[in-house]
Design an enzyme around this catalytic site. Sequence first.
Site, mmCIF file in Angstrom:
data_model
loop_
_atom_site.group_PDB
_atom_site.id
_atom_site.type_symbol
_atom_site.label_atom_id
_atom_site.label_comp_id
_atom_site.label_asym_id
_atom_site.label_seq_id
_atom_site.Cartn_x
_atom_site.Cartn_y
_atom_site.Cartn_z
ATOM 1 C CB CYS A 35 2.509 79.376 -11.213
ATOM 2 S SG CYS A 35 3.017 78.059 -12.362
ATOM 3 C CB CYS B 52 1.581 80.616 -19.363
ATOM 4 S SG CYS B 52 3.279 80.409 -18.821
HETATM 5 N N1 DGL Z 1 2.135 77.652 -15.792
HETATM 6 C C1 DGL Z 1 3.066 78.690 -15.962
HETATM 7 C C2 DGL Z 1 2.771 79.932 -15.196
HETATM 8 O O1 DGL Z 1 1.613 80.209 -14.930
HETATM 9 C C3 DGL Z 1 4.512 78.391 -16.126
HETATM 10 C C4 DGL Z 1 5.140 77.304 -15.333
HETATM 11 C C5 DGL Z 1 6.497 77.011 -15.937
HETATM 12 O O2 DGL Z 1 6.523 76.591 -17.088
HETATM 13 O O3 DGL Z 1 7.510 77.238 -15.260
HETATM 14 O O4 DGL Z 1 3.653 80.687 -14.867
#
Ligand code: DGL
Length: 282
Positions: free
Chosen positions: A197, A78
């Site tokens: 993301c 993440c």
């Molecule tokens: N998948 C996550 C990232 O790479 C976070 C997305 C979220 O929860 O806003 O930032």
Amino acid sequence: MTMFPNAPGPIGIFDSGYGGLTILHEIRQQLPQYDYLYLGDNARAPYGPRSFEVVYQFTRQAVLKLFEQGCHLVILGCNTASAKALRTIQQRDLPHLDPNRRVLGIIRPTAESIDTVTHSRHIGILATEGTIKSHSYKLEVQKLFPDIHVSGMACPLWAAIVEANEAESEGADYFVAKRIDALMQLDPQIDAIILGCTHYPLLMKSILRHVPKGVRVVPQGRYVAASLQHYLARHPEINSQCTQNGTCHYLTTESKEKFQDNATIFLHEQVEVEHVELESIR
Ligand code: DGL
């Protein structure tokens, strides 16, 4: 010091929700022999609009859960957690939680590979509000490649659209087009857009419809997987703590059924999932 199971265990992969599945998928392609334990904090996703302190606390709870489940190595799959929580966890928490366990992020390995994807030396980063506001990508890329010009664009709603399983809807298309246009207006010389993301590869069809011709779209999963492979080769003391039976298990803070249904759409396979509660335990 906290006591976690000593025996070797799976590699932990954490994300706020389903996005980390795109990272897990690439890691399993490149390193199928290891065991993996995925944790999605789906009940509290998205993390993007949350404050530094909240993302840090949630991420810390998730890391503790994965340590308790026997992981010696945890990847924050993440970007938002990598941007807002990784350094504090590595520098402040690990030394007293357990100095022999490791937590790694995904921004640095992505930044290290950016050199290979651009000719114009102008790149764009699409990411959550939290990641863009942290300037983590800009800082990491410019440390490594000072000649590369980095423009970032926050994409509020994109992760929420994915979590709501609306990635293929007309509504998704509208929001995708809007942010890509805004990014290209910031710098028309961009020839590569990094999906900063882990949820965004799940919007790939829509993204490809709106990216101008000649601009490359770059998901980060395979760079993260290659970097993990090098890391394990360079760190036999950690590698020996990662079991290798080719299994993969899933934990979610949401309901089992909901995760199962959505994960099947994203992973194209049936998954065994367990519900867990995350709380501030220490
Ligand atoms: N998948 C996550 C990232 O790479 C976070 C997305 C979220 O929860 O806003 O930032």
